[in-house]
Write an enzyme that holds these catalytic residues in place. Structure first.
Site, PDB file in Angstrom:
ATOM      1  N   HIS A   1      -2.071   7.640   0.107  1.00  9.54           N
ATOM      2  CA  HIS A   1      -1.287   7.731   1.347  1.00  9.54           C
ATOM      3  C   HIS A   1      -2.199   7.912   2.556  1.00  9.54           C
ATOM      4  O   HIS A   1      -1.926   7.400   3.634  1.00  9.54           O
ATOM      5  CB  HIS A   1      -0.271   8.872   1.245  1.00  9.54           C
ATOM      6  CG  HIS A   1       0.642   8.715   0.068  1.00  9.54           C
ATOM      7  ND1 HIS A   1       1.517   7.659  -0.048  1.00  9.54           N
ATOM      8  CD2 HIS A   1       0.772   9.455  -1.066  1.00  9.54           C
ATOM      9  CE1 HIS A   1       2.160   7.758  -1.200  1.00  9.54           C
ATOM     10  NE2 HIS A   1       1.727   8.828  -1.834  1.00  9.54           N
TER      11      HIS A   1
ATOM     12  N   HIS B   1       4.192  11.655   2.178  1.00  9.57           N
ATOM     13  CA  HIS B   1       3.586  10.323   2.196  1.00  9.57           C
ATOM     14  C   HIS B   1       3.036   9.915   3.562  1.00  9.57           C
ATOM     15  O   HIS B   1       2.124   9.106   3.626  1.00  9.57           O
ATOM     16  CB  HIS B   1       4.613   9.273   1.749  1.00  9.57           C
ATOM     17  CG  HIS B   1       4.850   9.292   0.269  1.00  9.57           C
ATOM     18  ND1 HIS B   1       5.491   8.264  -0.395  1.00  9.57           N
ATOM     19  CD2 HIS B   1       4.535  10.218  -0.677  1.00  9.57           C
ATOM     20  CE1 HIS B   1       5.559   8.556  -1.694  1.00  9.57           C
ATOM     21  NE2 HIS B   1       4.996   9.746  -1.888  1.00  9.57           N
TER      22      HIS B   1
END
Ligand code: RB5
Length: 150
Positions: A138, A103
């Site tokens: 992300h 992420h």
């Protein structure tokens, strides 16, 4: 181990010197190119000096990944994250190491030599190297802060 030809710049202070040496040998054993900026012994040194050496090179794109270690990992994290485009993640477990890659696309792994034992630390390094960034939403989130001071 990761297939990309990753080059890693690595540094620690005295409090994590032993861990740095373990991590370095582990990576050399995997035929990963390492640049070690020190420290080179257990005499007391100032962690920012080594954090700056590693983070500045990653920030300028001279190295795609770095690993920093101090006693807790906290000081090195603070120093490293001052640099534009550095996303330093202090990891004490495998889930954090994995998610910091998936992420956050972390490009500097930080560990505490007085916190994390050698065996777990090497597993954290392995997980951090092998886990890809997921990109997509992300990436958009990273772009909101990645270059704030750049
Ligand atoms: C050194 O004693 C210690 O302060 C340092 O290794 C680190 O933990 C700082 O955050």
């Amino acid at each position: 181990m990761t297939k990309e030809k990753v080059r890693i710049i690595i540094g620690s202070d005295h409090a994590a010197y032993d861990l740095k040496e373990r991590v370095k040998m582990f990576l050399i054993d995997k035929h990963i190119y390492i640049e070690d900026v020190g420290s080179f012994g257990k005499d007391s040194v100032d962690y920012p000096d080594y954090g700056i050496k590693v983070a500045s090179e990653v920030s300028r794109g001279k190295f795609e990944r770095g690993i920093l270690m101090c006693g807790t990992g906290i000081g090195m994290s603070m120093v490293a994250n001052k640099f534009p485009r550095v996303r330093a993640a202090l990891c004490t477990d495998l889930f954090a190491a994995m998610m910091s890659r998936r992420h956050n696309n972390s490009n500097i792994l930080v560990m505490g030599g007085r916190v994390t034992g050698d065996v777990l630390a090497l597993e954290i390094v392995k997980t951090w190297l092998e886990t890809p960034f997921e990109g997509g939403r992300h990436q958009e989130r990273l772009e909101k802060f990645d270059d704030l001071d750049g």
